[in-house]
Design an enzyme around this catalytic site. Structure first.
Site, mmCIF file in Angstrom:
data_model
loop_
_atom_site.group_PDB
_atom_site.id
_atom_site.type_symbol
_atom_site.label_atom_id
_atom_site.label_comp_id
_atom_site.label_asym_id
_atom_site.label_seq_id
_atom_site.Cartn_x
_atom_site.Cartn_y
_atom_site.Cartn_z
ATOM 1 N N SER A 116 0.531 0.819 4.151
ATOM 2 C CA SER A 116 0.415 1.615 5.376
ATOM 3 C C SER A 116 1.726 2.813 5.059
ATOM 4 O O SER A 116 1.500 3.854 4.147
ATOM 5 C CB SER A 116 1.046 0.554 6.378
ATOM 6 N N ASP A 174 -9.950 -2.790 8.195
ATOM 7 C CA ASP A 174 -8.937 -1.750 8.584
ATOM 8 C C ASP A 174 -9.429 -0.716 9.159
ATOM 9 O O ASP A 174 -9.832 0.180 8.309
ATOM 10 C CB ASP A 174 -7.786 -1.592 7.324
ATOM 11 N N HIS A 194 -5.722 -3.883 9.322
ATOM 12 C CA HIS A 194 -4.556 -3.234 8.752
ATOM 13 C C HIS A 194 -3.584 -4.215 8.374
ATOM 14 O O HIS A 194 -2.968 -4.310 7.518
ATOM 15 C CB HIS A 194 -3.884 -2.257 9.697
#
Lengths: 194, 396
Positions: B159, B324, B357
């Site tokens: 991320s 995601d 995610h």
């Protein structure tokens, strides 16, 4: 590791030190061989999780992607040679993958099982779909949806404007020199855009 | 790290954070300057003789330097990426010297909005300068200098952490051999920025926010921070995952015709929000979401990511997760395509995990095996013998 017969033929057509794209690269055997014995660089494209992992273990650069969605990721002329070994017959869109191969690469190489092998004719005459070491699937459970013969491939190549520069028709890894359309189990072609 | 007790299998065991003060001023992307700052960090494993086996772990929004192991007397203090880092784990601390560092602007020990500004004697609060991913990477490079590490074997992150790993490859190409960027993106989409803005608006409109100087008032904008976390949390999960976990289940026997937490999902989100607001700093939330918004290495190259990645010479591993939708696989594919256009060595895996995610933090055999295999090759390149020394092949 011992290379599959068609891969030996393919490797023999690839010059040292060039950039390769291997479509449906499996466990990366060809790319690892080309890297170790011919100093080639490049990438494999593979969709299967286990194969992607095998490539990582073989230190082969691999991009997990579905060939059917195209090679948009690659710019024109990025590679010397684009390889598609034993995969053409399982592709939905055969024409577009062949066109894409000569867009992103200077040359393309394909290998595929020869559906015109005499033993297949015998099987059909007996009323059965052929199941052989090169096409080992039952008709109801096969990834092979676009089987063809050498002549079929040559006609398609001509229609797509591909110039075939090299051809090898193999049986047990050896070139077949007479009645090759009937006796070869595997066909390997090298081509470029006309 | 010093270890007091014998560690459980696969864990780095008991760890202690370190603090280091940096007195050289740091000029930030905004032009503002931090006169000096403290960094809190942890290390696991041993730096080898030629100092070539260091792996930097970059943290995302709400994580910290505490990547792996536990703190003495706090059995529930397991680090945020303990399933990835440790002896026999994908990033094997028997082979690599692993560094976790809390980024400035965060709230876990490095200088941030909660810290006292030496010039005023009061907490920075709203006056803490906006920091960027590039600023963090500069700071991390200084920490590497201090630790005597000229070149990282790898920078790794998921991320926002993946953005830092990517930025390392661009900002310090000579100082990073491998870049492992997971569930990341070369830039936030309008939708991503919109979510961040809603979160920030929730914080800033909380009456307890006091323009960011709530410390002086002895309060915390807890409600705003909680809502911000609820919004964020929704975006970390996939729709299917939420359906599977909560569906339309009610906590009550029937509808209560009110606005309490009747649905399981409401109860879960409110709990997550409340919990988060107890340990996280609201100003840090603003800062870090802004750093996310601003990250766009192609911005200086007329949007051309290929050109932006030209300086990068590292080998790359990129991983995305099919479900995601916050940082979708298509965004990672853009990075892969740009690296390929530059002729860089890059591998990319798209893991078909259901968890959205958040998947980058969770156990997944395919994902962890791949990272393990990649780090095995890094180890071999450093002169080690291949084939994981037991346990690392198929983590489950």
């Amino acid at each position: 590791m011992k290379l599959r017969h068609d891969l030996v033929q393919i490797a023999s057509w690839i010059e040292s030190g060039v950039r390769i794209l291997d479509l449906g690269c499996g466990d990366g055997t060809l790319l690892a061989h080309l890297r170790d014995s011919q100093r080639c660089t490049g990438y494999g494209i593979e969709i299967d999780d286990a194969s992607v992992l095998a490539c990582a273990r073989a230190d082969v650069s691999v991009v997990q992607a579905d060939l059917e969605s195209g090679l948009r990721m690659f710019a024109d002329g990025m590679f010397d040679t684009v390889v598609l070994s034993q995969t053409l017959q399982a592709m939905h869109n055969v024409e577009s993958v062949l066109r894409e191969m000569v867009r992103v690469g200077r040359r393309g190489i394909v290998s595929f099982p020869n559906f015109g092998h005499w033993s297949h004719a015998i099987a059909l005459l007996r009323g059965r779909m052929p199941v052989t070491p090169d096409i080992p699937y039952q008709w109801y459970d096969t990834p092979n949806i676009h089987l063809c013969t050498p002549k079929d491939f040559e006609l398609l190549a001509a229609r797509l404007g591909l110039r075939i520069t090299d051809r090898a028709l193999l049986a047990r890894g050896q070139p077949v020199t007479w009645l090759e359309d009937l006796r070869a189990t595997v066909a390997v072609y090298r081509f470029e855009k006309r | 790290m010093t270890r007091s007790a014998p560690e459980p299998a696969g864990s780095v065991g008991e760890v202690r954070p370190c603090d280091r003060h940096f007195s050289a001023p740091l000029t930030l992307a905004s032009g503002a300057q931090l006169a000096g700052y403290d960094l809190r960090y942890e290390t696991y494993g041993t730096l080898n003789a030629d100092r070539s086996n260091a792996v930097l772990i970059c943290h995302a929004l709400n994580a910290s330097h505490h990547v792996a192991g536990t703190y003495a007397g706090q059995p529930r203090s397991t680090g945020w990426w303990d399933n990835m880092v440790g002896p026999g784990k994908p990033i094997d601390t028997r082979r690599f010297f692993v560094i976790g560092v809390n980024n400035p602007g965060s709230c876990f020990g490095s200088t941030g909005p909660m810290s006292v500004n030496p010039q005023t004697g009061r907490p920075y609060g709203a006056s803490f300068p906006v920091v960027t991913v590039e600023d963090w990477v500069n700071v991390q490079a200084r920490l590497c200098d201090a630790l005597g590490i000229e070149r990282l074997a790898a920078a790794v992150g998921g991320s926002l952490g993946g953005m830092q790993a990517l930025s390392w490859a661009i900002q310090y190409p000579q100082r990073i051999a491998h870049c492992v960027a997971i569930a990341t993106t070369p830039r936030l989409s309008a939708q991503n920025i919109a979510f961040n803005d809603v979160a920030r608006t929730a914080i800033r409109s909380d009456p307890d926010f006091h323009g960011g100087d709530y410390y002086a008032h002895g309060v915390v904008p807890r409600r705003g921070l909680s809502v911000a976390r609820m919004i964020g949390h929704i975006t970390y999960l996939s729709g299917d995952d939420m359906t599977e976990r909560f569906g339309r289940s009610l906590r009550t026997a029937d509808y209560a015709f009110g606005y309490g937490a009747e649905f399981e999902v409401e109860s879960y989100l409110r709990y997550q929000g409340d919990k988060f607001s107890e340990y996280f700093d609201a100003n840090t939330y603003l800062l870090i979401t802004r750093a996310l918004d601003y990250f766009d290495p192609a911005r200086g190259c007329e949007g051309d990511l290929v050109r932006a990645l030209q300086p990068a010479t590292a080998r790359f591993l990129l991983v995305s997760f099919a479900t995601d939708w916050r940082f979708a696989p298509a965004r990672t594919r853009e990075i892969v395509a740009a690296l390929i256009a530059n002729g860089r060595e890059v591998s990319y895996a798209e893991i078909d995990a259901p968890h959205g995610h958040d998947a980058f933090l969770l156990d997944d055999a395919r994902y962890h095996s791949l990272v393990a295999a990649y780090f095995d090759r890094i180890h071999v390149r450093l002169g080690g013998t291949g084939a994981p020394a037991g346990g690392a092949e198929e983590p489950r």
